[in-house]
Design a protein around this motif. Structure first.
Motif, PDB file in Angstrom:
ATOM      1  N   GLY A   9       0.729  -1.353  -0.015  1.00  0.00           N
ATOM      2  CA  GLY A   9      -0.071  -0.211   0.112  1.00  0.00           C
ATOM      3  C   GLY A   9       0.869   1.191   0.041  1.00  0.00           C
ATOM      4  O   GLY A   9       0.236   2.555   0.137  1.00  0.00           O
ATOM      5  N   ARG A  10       2.251   1.189  -0.103  1.00  0.00           N
ATOM      6  CA  ARG A  10       2.980   2.364  -0.013  1.00  0.00           C
ATOM      7  C   ARG A  10       4.031   2.328  -1.189  1.00  0.00           C
ATOM      8  O   ARG A  10       4.676   1.014  -1.459  1.00  0.00           O
ATOM      9  N   LEU A  11       4.024   3.093  -1.793  1.00  0.00           N
ATOM     10  CA  LEU A  11       4.575   3.291  -3.253  1.00  0.00           C
ATOM     11  C   LEU A  11       6.386   3.284  -3.136  1.00  0.00           C
ATOM     12  O   LEU A  11       6.925   3.729  -1.957  1.00  0.00           O
ATOM     13  N   ASP A  12       6.889   2.400  -3.850  1.00  0.00           N
ATOM     14  CA  ASP A  12       8.568   2.365  -3.890  1.00  0.00           C
ATOM     15  C   ASP A  12       8.810   2.933  -5.208  1.00  0.00           C
ATOM     16  O   ASP A  12       8.013   3.329  -6.037  1.00  0.00           O
ATOM     17  N   VAL A  13      10.200   3.161  -5.260  1.00  0.00           N
ATOM     18  CA  VAL A  13      10.749   3.897  -6.695  1.00  0.00           C
ATOM     19  C   VAL A  13      11.653   3.061  -7.175  1.00  0.00           C
ATOM     20  O   VAL A  13      12.651   2.643  -6.309  1.00  0.00           O
ATOM     21  N   PHE A  14      11.915   2.630  -8.620  1.00  0.00           N
ATOM     22  CA  PHE A  14      12.772   1.828  -9.058  1.00  0.00           C
ATOM     23  C   PHE A  14      13.823   2.942  -9.880  1.00  0.00           C
ATOM     24  O   PHE A  14      12.992   3.617 -10.851  1.00  0.00           O
TER      25      PHE A  14
ATOM     26  N   GLY B 207       9.167   2.430   0.023  1.00  0.00           N
ATOM     27  CA  GLY B 207       8.646   3.716   0.512  1.00  0.00           C
ATOM     28  C   GLY B 207       7.918   3.483   2.030  1.00  0.00           C
ATOM     29  O   GLY B 207       7.496   2.271   2.159  1.00  0.00           O
ATOM     30  N   GLN B 208       8.306   4.283   2.974  1.00  0.00           N
ATOM     31  CA  GLN B 208       8.076   4.285   4.286  1.00  0.00           C
ATOM     32  C   GLN B 208       6.507   4.933   4.402  1.00  0.00           C
ATOM     33  O   GLN B 208       5.815   4.587   5.355  1.00  0.00           O
ATOM     34  N   GLY B 209       6.060   5.532   3.291  1.00  0.00           N
ATOM     35  CA  GLY B 209       4.572   6.018   3.766  1.00  0.00           C
ATOM     36  C   GLY B 209       4.682   7.606   3.935  1.00  0.00           C
ATOM     37  O   GLY B 209       3.481   7.994   4.165  1.00  0.00           O
ATOM     38  N   ASP B 210       5.678   7.857   4.116  1.00  0.00           N
ATOM     39  CA  ASP B 210       5.875   9.520   4.866  1.00  0.00           C
ATOM     40  C   ASP B 210       7.168  10.145   4.033  1.00  0.00           C
ATOM     41  O   ASP B 210       7.250  11.451   4.344  1.00  0.00           O
ATOM     42  N   GLY B 211       7.451   9.849   2.981  1.00  0.00           N
ATOM     43  CA  GLY B 211       8.422  10.725   2.005  1.00  0.00           C
ATOM     44  C   GLY B 211       9.721  10.207   2.099  1.00  0.00           C
ATOM     45  O   GLY B 211      10.711  10.704   1.531  1.00  0.00           O
ATOM     46  N   GLN B 212       9.827   9.059   3.196  1.00  0.00           N
ATOM     47  CA  GLN B 212      11.295   8.451   3.249  1.00  0.00           C
ATOM     48  C   GLN B 212      11.390   7.022   2.688  1.00  0.00           C
ATOM     49  O   GLN B 212      10.375   6.249   2.699  1.00  0.00           O
TER      50      GLN B 212
ATOM     51  N   SER C 275      -4.659   2.746   2.210  1.00  0.00           N
ATOM     52  CA  SER C 275      -4.104   1.648   3.062  1.00  0.00           C
ATOM     53  C   SER C 275      -3.481   0.345   2.584  1.00  0.00           C
ATOM     54  O   SER C 275      -2.340   0.184   2.794  1.00  0.00           O
ATOM     55  N   THR C 276      -4.513  -0.468   2.179  1.00  0.00           N
ATOM     56  CA  THR C 276      -3.804  -1.681   1.455  1.00  0.00           C
ATOM     57  C   THR C 276      -3.580  -1.076  -0.004  1.00  0.00           C
ATOM     58  O   THR C 276      -2.732  -2.171  -0.444  1.00  0.00           O
ATOM     59  N   THR C 277      -3.833  -0.475  -0.358  1.00  0.00           N
ATOM     60  CA  THR C 277      -3.588   0.092  -1.886  1.00  0.00           C
ATOM     61  C   THR C 277      -3.080   1.563  -1.992  1.00  0.00           C
ATOM     62  O   THR C 277      -3.721   2.495  -1.257  1.00  0.00           O
TER      63      THR C 277
ATOM     64  N   THR D 238     -14.268  -3.449 -14.636  1.00  0.00           N
ATOM     65  CA  THR D 238     -13.495  -4.278 -13.508  1.00  0.00           C
ATOM     66  C   THR D 238     -12.094  -3.695 -13.107  1.00  0.00           C
ATOM     67  O   THR D 238     -11.326  -3.573 -14.036  1.00  0.00           O
ATOM     68  N   VAL D 239     -11.927  -3.444 -12.073  1.00  0.00           N
ATOM     69  CA  VAL D 239     -10.769  -2.900 -11.462  1.00  0.00           C
ATOM     70  C   VAL D 239     -10.009  -3.960 -10.493  1.00  0.00           C
ATOM     71  O   VAL D 239     -10.507  -4.413  -9.552  1.00  0.00           O
ATOM     72  N   ARG D 240      -8.982  -4.467 -10.783  1.00  0.00           N
ATOM     73  CA  ARG D 240      -8.005  -5.180  -9.867  1.00  0.00           C
ATOM     74  C   ARG D 240      -7.360  -4.377  -9.231  1.00  0.00           C
ATOM     75  O   ARG D 240      -6.388  -3.595  -9.852  1.00  0.00           O
ATOM     76  N   TRP D 241      -7.433  -3.856  -8.073  1.00  0.00           N
ATOM     77  CA  TRP D 241      -6.595  -2.982  -7.194  1.00  0.00           C
ATOM     78  C   TRP D 241      -5.360  -3.737  -7.002  1.00  0.00           C
ATOM     79  O   TRP D 241      -5.090  -4.905  -6.770  1.00  0.00           O
ATOM     80  N   PRO D 242      -3.849  -2.821  -6.947  1.00  0.00           N
ATOM     81  CA  PRO D 242      -2.918  -3.370  -6.539  1.00  0.00           C
ATOM     82  C   PRO D 242      -2.291  -3.536  -5.173  1.00  0.00           C
ATOM     83  O   PRO D 242      -1.298  -3.365  -4.589  1.00  0.00           O
ATOM     84  N   ASP D 243      -3.268  -4.156  -4.266  1.00  0.00           N
ATOM     85  CA  ASP D 243      -3.155  -4.619  -3.061  1.00  0.00           C
ATOM     86  C   ASP D 243      -2.542  -6.230  -3.086  1.00  0.00           C
ATOM     87  O   ASP D 243      -2.611  -6.845  -3.965  1.00  0.00           O
ATOM     88  N   ALA D 244      -2.284  -6.708  -1.654  1.00  0.00           N
ATOM     89  CA  ALA D 244      -1.699  -7.807  -1.704  1.00  0.00           C
ATOM     90  C   ALA D 244      -2.764  -8.971  -1.795  1.00  0.00           C
ATOM     91  O   ALA D 244      -2.263 -10.204  -2.384  1.00  0.00           O
ATOM     92  N   ARG D 245      -4.006  -8.431  -1.718  1.00  0.00           N
ATOM     93  CA  ARG D 245      -5.052  -9.848  -2.138  1.00  0.00           C
ATOM     94  C   ARG D 245      -5.495  -9.648  -3.482  1.00  0.00           C
ATOM     95  O   ARG D 245      -6.206 -10.492  -3.935  1.00  0.00           O
ATOM     96  N   GLY D 246      -5.163  -8.708  -4.460  1.00  0.00           N
ATOM     97  CA  GLY D 246      -5.566  -8.519  -5.681  1.00  0.00           C
ATOM     98  C   GLY D 246      -7.031  -8.356  -5.592  1.00  0.00           C
ATOM     99  O   GLY D 246      -7.896  -8.812  -6.547  1.00  0.00           O
TER     100      GLY D 246
END
Length: 665
Positions: free
Chosen positions: A233-238, A260-265, A577-579, A630-638
């Motif tokens: 649920g928190r963005l990473d960067v490659f 990503g830690q979810g706070d800019g860090q 949160s999850t996404t 249909t939307v498949r959200w990018p969370d751990a459960r799909g």
């Protein structure tokens, strides 16, 4: 911390010419919508009545483009916009895509008291009379803030991609800086940073940004992509990087994944994610690559994003398959992504020159005489033990674009490559890779440009294919994905506009559609005016032969006037949160008229941080709406959600967990 000097341009009411206004009124190319309504008081979309398939009528699938650069205040009578690296994102949440532009530069800061413009933040605003849209310069909004503050300079920055890293509902930035390791004496001290948005398009630098591994380290950063690699649920960067010492070594600099830690860090998780390359493994394809682009998207349709590195220097590309939890396996060669597999270098003109003084060598048997003037000595341009190795017979890949071209639900890849005639068949051409992946295994085939119709023109025997950038989108709203390849720098190069036909092949339509942009060296696609069709923004190169066409790296905006067709615009919002809130990585499947269209929300990709609008655009052809979205959200459960019978010609917001679609007006 925020810059105190703001260089906003306020437009007078007469900024648009009468001719431009008349043209837009007659074509209907611009419609003005109000900003997003707050979600606390939304208007739900009323589904189409009935229960059977939506009604569909025949259309001609046509379109045309008009040059609207001046009308949007970007041309010679307005901002005189220049630059080659174009990024599109809605920075202030008003529903309209804004624009960030970087010039080709390194180790250089822009002075605010004059000199060449290197960076721009342009906001998409209504004209003072409220009838049209225009771009306004708000480059002083902090995106290019110097660490420690400055009122006289902007930070040296060469790329940007956008995503909501703190899940607060607005788009933050990875602002990338290329510092040349070969020229440390010119280093201004700026580094790549995370810039946090306050929701209005104003940015401040995240404190102690961990995207810079060491404060003193020079990183030749060329590319970045936001993604949620571990689906927490928190963005990473490659992040991709260039050569360690260009011109002196074939070794690139390690591409890195930051969690990503979810706070800019962010924390460097390259090693724990199993993405580590090395300094020596050229023969085993484990060496650091010189990256000109990176891409993150789901290629095996399991809901978890794969990571790709577009490698330069004829070196093989990298593809890492995600195990679903953010740990990766190298499937570069096994997937067919590394290169096209042709490593026969015997038609390379430099090798032919080498053979003129090495005729007894077994590899020279049957090799033709060179068609170039050889150097003195004739063997000088061919490195035995290097140029004849498999790792030096791939492509010069600048950009890898990802999207479902054939509508089967799996993302294809398109590689934009530079290929010189003298390099022969071992050098890869720009090409579409068809996805035939199965569970646990990424796999692509290469039908070839002769079969797909995605050919680059060869106007002479000494041709060059100058593929730099690529993008996909349904330009004519017929429900089939079209492709754009930006080609530049060499004689007779122009952007190629490939329209997909009913049989899945492509025809080049740039001239017919009014979009034959010569020496295209920047590319972005978005519906800037929110009228339901995709517009194209193109940069111009002045390198090599292109200096004959363009005096400056000017940018042109081509307004799309799609004919007799319907569409959907879908703005997705994760639960935060999850996404991730920006829904980067979400898969959208639209069924209408017996056709299935899929799109994936992208967090940036390609050569120096390309990014197109996060709002999903889908052409419906002649269908009055969609039978099902249909939307498949990018969370751990799909997690998936289904929205039935959505009407066409609507701009909607789909919010995770909300049972209805909401209107955006």
């Amino acid at each position: 911390m925020r810059l105190t000097l703001v260089t906003t341009v306020v437009l007078a009411s007469g900024c648009l010419s009468t001719a431009s206004q008349t043209e837009f009124q007659s074509t209907g190319a611009v419609t003005v919508n109000a900003p997003f309504k707050p979600l606390q008081n939304p208007d739900p979309v009323k589904p189409l009545s009935g229960t059977g398939p939506v009604s569909c009528a025949a259309t001609d699938g046509g379109t045309r483009f008009i040059d609207a650069t001046d009308a949007w205040n970007l041309g010679a009578t307005g901002l005189k916009l220049t630059g080659n690296r174009l990024t599109v994102a809605d920075l202030d949440g008003d529903g309209y895509p804004d624009l960030v532009v970087h010039a080709v530069s390194s180790n250089a800061r822009q002075s605010l008291d004059g000199g060449k413009r290197l960076v721009w933040q342009l906001m998409n605003r209504p004209t003072p009379d409220g009838q049209f849209r225009t771009f306004v310069d708000e480059s002083g909004n902090g995106l290019f803030e110097v660490l420690g503050g400055s009122t006289t300079q902007y930070r040296s920055a060469q790329l940007a991609v956008f995503g909501d890293v703190d899940n607060d509902g607005d788009l933050d930035a990875f602002s990338g800086t290329y510092t040349d390791p070969n020229r440390p004496d010119t280093d201004p001290g700026d580094r790549s940073e995370i810039m946090l948005n306050d929701g209005t398009g104003h940015f401040t630098m995240a404190t102690e940004s961990a995207t810079t591994p060491l404060p003193t380290e020079l990183m030749p950063t060329t590319s970045a992509a936001f993604t949620d690699a571990d689906r927490d649920g928190r963005l990473d960067v490659f992040v991709g990087n260039w050569y360690e010492a260009y011109g002196y070594s074939y070794l690139g600099v390690q591409a890195r994944l930051f969690h990503g830690q979810g706070d800019g860090q962010f924390t460097d998780v390259t090693a724990t994610a199993n993405l580590t390359t090395d300094n020596t493994g050229f023969g085993t394809f484990t060496n650091h690559r010189p990256a000109y682009g990176v891409t993150a998207c789901d290629v095996d349709d399991d809901g978890a994003p794969e990571l790709m590195v577009s490698a330069y220097g004829r070196q093989p590309n990298l593809l890492y398959r995600n195990d679903g939890a953010g740990r990766f396996v190298d499937q570069s060669v096994a997937s067919g992504f590394a290169s096209d597999g042709n490593a026969d270098y015997r038609d390379n003109e430099n090798f032919r020159c080498w053979c003129t003084v090495n005729r007894s060598n077994a590899n020279c048997q049957g090799v033709s005489n060179p068609s170039i003037g050889c150097p003195n000595p004739a063997s000088a341009s061919w490195g035995v033990g290097t140029d004849d190795q498999p790792w030096r017979n791939g492509g010069n890949t600048f950009t890898t674009w990802c999207g479902d071209v054939d509508g089967d639900g799996k993302n294809e890849l398109y590689n934009a490559e530079i290929h010189h005639w003298w390099a022969g068949g071992a050098s890869d051409s720009s090409e579409l890779l068809k996805n035939v992946s199965t569970a646990g295994s990424a796999r692509f085939t290469r039908p070839g440009n002769a079969a797909t119709g995605l050919r680059f023109p060869h106007p002479s025997t000494d041709w060059n294919e100058g593929g730099l950038m690529a993008a996909g989108g349904d330009l004519d709203n017929d429900g089939r994905l079209d492709l754009i390849a930006a080609a530049s720098d060499y004689a007779d190069q122009f952007g190629l506009i490939f329209q997909q036909q009913a049989d899945g092949t492509f025809n080049e339509q740039g001239l017919a559609w009014g979009l034959r942009h010569e020496c295209m060296s920047g590319l972005a696609v978005a519906d800037f005016d929110r009228d339901g069709d995709l517009d194209v923004l193109a940069g111009a190169s002045t390198a090599r032969d292109c200096a004959r066409k363009w005096r400056t790296n000017e940018v042109r905006l081509y307004e799309n006037v799609a004919v007799d067709s319907k569409w959907l615009l879908l703005h997705l919002e994760g639960d935060g949160s999850t996404t991730n809130r920006a829904a980067i990585g979400a898969k959208v499947t639209v069924k209408a008229g017996g056709r299935t269209v899929t799109r994936e929300v992208s967090g940036g990709y390609g050569h120096f941080g390309m990014q197109n609008d996060l709002t999903v655009h889908v052409g419906l052809g002649g269908c009055e709406g969609a039978d099902e979205v249909t939307v498949r959200w990018p969370d751990a459960r799909g997690t998936t959600q289904v929205f039935d019978r959505l009407p066409g010609n609507q701009f909607m917001r789909l919010k995770q967990g909300a049972p209805e679609a909401f209107q955006v007006r």
